[in-house]
Design a protein around this motif. Structure first.
Motif, PDB file in Angstrom:
ATOM      1  N   ALA A   1     -15.395 -13.790 -18.132  1.00  0.00           N
ATOM      2  CA  ALA A   1     -14.577 -13.156 -18.855  1.00  0.00           C
ATOM      3  C   ALA A   1     -15.416 -11.827 -19.010  1.00  0.00           C
ATOM      4  O   ALA A   1     -16.502 -11.562 -19.417  1.00  0.00           O
ATOM      5  N   VAL A   2     -14.360 -10.778 -18.961  1.00  0.00           N
ATOM      6  CA  VAL A   2     -14.825  -9.425 -19.344  1.00  0.00           C
ATOM      7  C   VAL A   2     -14.855  -9.107 -20.970  1.00  0.00           C
ATOM      8  O   VAL A   2     -13.669  -8.850 -21.154  1.00  0.00           O
ATOM      9  N   VAL A   3     -15.864  -8.734 -21.408  1.00  0.00           N
ATOM     10  CA  VAL A   3     -15.621  -8.210 -22.822  1.00  0.00           C
ATOM     11  C   VAL A   3     -15.729  -6.603 -22.972  1.00  0.00           C
ATOM     12  O   VAL A   3     -14.998  -6.245 -23.853  1.00  0.00           O
TER      13      VAL A   3
ATOM     14  N   LEU B   1     -16.184  -4.138 -13.588  1.00  0.00           N
ATOM     15  CA  LEU B   1     -16.822  -4.683 -12.574  1.00  0.00           C
ATOM     16  C   LEU B   1     -15.933  -4.763 -11.143  1.00  0.00           C
ATOM     17  O   LEU B   1     -14.668  -4.937 -11.355  1.00  0.00           O
ATOM     18  N   CYS B   2     -16.713  -5.111 -10.022  1.00  0.00           N
ATOM     19  CA  CYS B   2     -16.050  -5.466  -8.733  1.00  0.00           C
ATOM     20  C   CYS B   2     -16.441  -7.095  -8.455  1.00  0.00           C
ATOM     21  O   CYS B   2     -17.436  -7.327  -8.519  1.00  0.00           O
ATOM     22  N   VAL B   3     -15.474  -7.535  -7.831  1.00  0.00           N
ATOM     23  CA  VAL B   3     -15.679  -8.737  -7.513  1.00  0.00           C
ATOM     24  C   VAL B   3     -15.352  -8.770  -5.856  1.00  0.00           C
ATOM     25  O   VAL B   3     -14.598  -8.445  -5.340  1.00  0.00           O
ATOM     26  N   LEU B   4     -16.349  -9.291  -5.241  1.00  0.00           N
ATOM     27  CA  LEU B   4     -16.733  -9.003  -3.683  1.00  0.00           C
ATOM     28  C   LEU B   4     -16.527 -10.439  -3.289  1.00  0.00           C
ATOM     29  O   LEU B   4     -17.753 -11.039  -3.063  1.00  0.00           O
TER      30      LEU B   4
ATOM     31  N   LEU C   1     -11.486  -6.936  -2.395  1.00  0.00           N
ATOM     32  CA  LEU C   1     -12.155  -6.410  -3.550  1.00  0.00           C
ATOM     33  C   LEU C   1     -11.315  -6.546  -4.815  1.00  0.00           C
ATOM     34  O   LEU C   1     -10.136  -6.151  -4.401  1.00  0.00           O
ATOM     35  N   THR C   2     -11.805  -6.890  -5.832  1.00  0.00           N
ATOM     36  CA  THR C   2     -10.769  -6.809  -7.213  1.00  0.00           C
ATOM     37  C   THR C   2     -11.749  -6.388  -8.250  1.00  0.00           C
ATOM     38  O   THR C   2     -12.872  -6.735  -8.244  1.00  0.00           O
ATOM     39  N   ARG C   3     -11.338  -5.430  -8.683  1.00  0.00           N
ATOM     40  CA  ARG C   3     -11.643  -4.702 -10.065  1.00  0.00           C
ATOM     41  C   ARG C   3     -11.105  -5.336 -11.266  1.00  0.00           C
ATOM     42  O   ARG C   3     -10.054  -5.549 -11.570  1.00  0.00           O
ATOM     43  N   LEU C   4     -12.097  -5.683 -12.162  1.00  0.00           N
ATOM     44  CA  LEU C   4     -11.873  -6.306 -13.477  1.00  0.00           C
ATOM     45  C   LEU C   4     -12.235  -5.353 -14.748  1.00  0.00           C
ATOM     46  O   LEU C   4     -13.225  -4.750 -14.596  1.00  0.00           O
TER      47      LEU C   4
ATOM     48  N   ASP D   1      -9.987  -8.779 -19.086  1.00  0.00           N
ATOM     49  CA  ASP D   1      -9.560  -9.760 -17.998  1.00  0.00           C
ATOM     50  C   ASP D   1     -10.795 -11.064 -17.717  1.00  0.00           C
ATOM     51  O   ASP D   1     -11.644 -11.148 -18.132  1.00  0.00           O
ATOM     52  N   LEU D   2      -9.939 -11.928 -17.078  1.00  0.00           N
ATOM     53  CA  LEU D   2     -10.502 -13.422 -16.913  1.00  0.00           C
ATOM     54  C   LEU D   2     -10.385 -13.645 -15.275  1.00  0.00           C
ATOM     55  O   LEU D   2      -9.293 -13.598 -14.834  1.00  0.00           O
ATOM     56  N   ALA D   3     -11.655 -14.117 -14.634  1.00  0.00           N
ATOM     57  CA  ALA D   3     -11.569 -14.482 -13.346  1.00  0.00           C
ATOM     58  C   ALA D   3     -11.937 -15.847 -13.365  1.00  0.00           C
ATOM     59  O   ALA D   3     -13.152 -16.212 -13.939  1.00  0.00           O
ATOM     60  N   ILE D   4     -11.518 -16.695 -12.682  1.00  0.00           N
ATOM     61  CA  ILE D   4     -11.771 -18.214 -12.147  1.00  0.00           C
ATOM     62  C   ILE D   4     -12.136 -18.088 -10.843  1.00  0.00           C
ATOM     63  O   ILE D   4     -11.428 -17.826  -9.819  1.00  0.00           O
TER      64      ILE D   4
END
Length: 317
Positions: free
Chosen positions: A41-43, A47-50, A56-59, A63-66
């Motif tokens: 979870a981004v407080v 950031l980038c998810v690779l 590439l996904t930017r958060l 936002d929340l990533a699982i």
């Protein structure tokens, strides 16, 4: 117990690994821990998810990533930033060259520095992440997790959920029972995100999940899942749901994708597989709990469906 509840009854956050990260660019973390499920979870910040599979996904904040394991991925401030630390199974850390750094828990800052359960490269870092890692594998939960994409992103603009804020407040506290509080918050955040995901019309939810809302098939599924040891037949299930055998069998197969008794077999064997992970569970006890008349009957079904005997499965895990 349904499968979504079973998700938390399997890899439930019992002492799950939780960490708060405070980061200032340039930073990049390579995740190779092989965990079955991780929430990030981004407080604050971005950031980038690779993923290793590409893309590439930017958060952004909120936002929340699982992440569905075990495939590796990288979190970074920028795609061009090279990884500075690798996280291995058991939260072991090392440099990109392989030099050991110790356990993640050893790298966390003590109270008074960055904060409780906190690590990073800057106490005033503009990016704040909350990461929760489930490290226990479960056959029951895998029925649900297998339907998820490798990276599931829930945008702040898509749902209203105060739990990220609550978790951010609680993760740096060190009060009695704090571990249990954090575990439950993590569980609630996970199940809320999954319910949101599967409620989307374009989400590829499995048939048995969508069928929970059907007035006939939904109750039938819940009865099978909550009482697998009962001697179920299609006739008994039809009587309990108030429809004919033919109507139940037809509608169940249409919505779920398999007949009622085939669904029951899969559910029983998933439960059995999880029970077999317990070192003190006997095959006879497992058979009784999941609805088989004898250890031989369970062994035969297990070998037929899974290709290995219960003893071979237990030895492998």
């Amino acid at each position: 117990m349904d499968t979504l509840a079973g998700l938390l009854d399997g890899p439930r956050a019992r002492g799950a690994f939780l960490v708060r990260s405070l980061l200032t660019p340039p930073w990049s973390i390579r995740i190779r821990d092989e965990s079955p499920l991780t929430l990030c979870a981004v407080v604050h910040g971005t950031l980038c998810v690779l993923p290793d599979a590409g893309g590439l996904t930017r958060l952004e904040a909120g936002d929340l990533a699982i992440f569905r394991g075990p495939d590796p991925y990288t979190l970074a401030d920028d795609p061009a930033t090279a990884p500075q630390v690798h996280i291995l199974p058991g939260q072991v850390c090392q440099t990109p060259a392989g030099a050991p750094l110790g356990l993640m828990t050893d790298l966390m800052s003590p109270p008074g520095a960055l904060g409780v359960r906190t690590w990073g490269n800057d106490a005033t870092g503009g990016t704040e992440l909350l990461t929760g890692t489930y490290e226990v594998h479960s056959e029951v939960s895998s029925r649900l997790l297998a339907t998820l994409p490798p990276v599931l992103v829930v945008r702040r603009t898509s749902w209203e959920n105060p739990l990220i804020g609550f978790l951010a407040e609680e993760i740096t506290r060190d009060a009695p029972g704090q571990g249990a509080v954090l575990d439950r918050l993590l569980d609630l955040l996970l199940i809320g995100a999954l319910r949101w995901w599967f409620s989307r019309q374009d989400a590829a939810a499995p048939g048995w999940y969508r069928a929970h809302g059907d007035p006939v098939v939904g109750p039938a599924i819940r009865m099978l899942q909550s009482d697998p040891a009962r001697a179920w037949t299609v006739a008994l299930l039809a009587r309990e749901t108030g429809v004919s055998r033919a109507a139940l069998a037809r509608r169940f197969t249409e919505l779920v994708g398999e007949p009622p008794m085939a669904f029951l077999t899969g559910w029983r064997l998933a439960l059995a597989a999880d029970l077999l992970r317990e070192p003190d569970a006997t095959l006879a006890a497992v058979a009784r709990k999941v609805g088989y008349s004898s250890p031989f009957a369970l062994s035969s079904a297990f070998k037929r469906v899974r290709g290995v005997s219960p003893a071979e499965f237990r030895a492998a895990v």
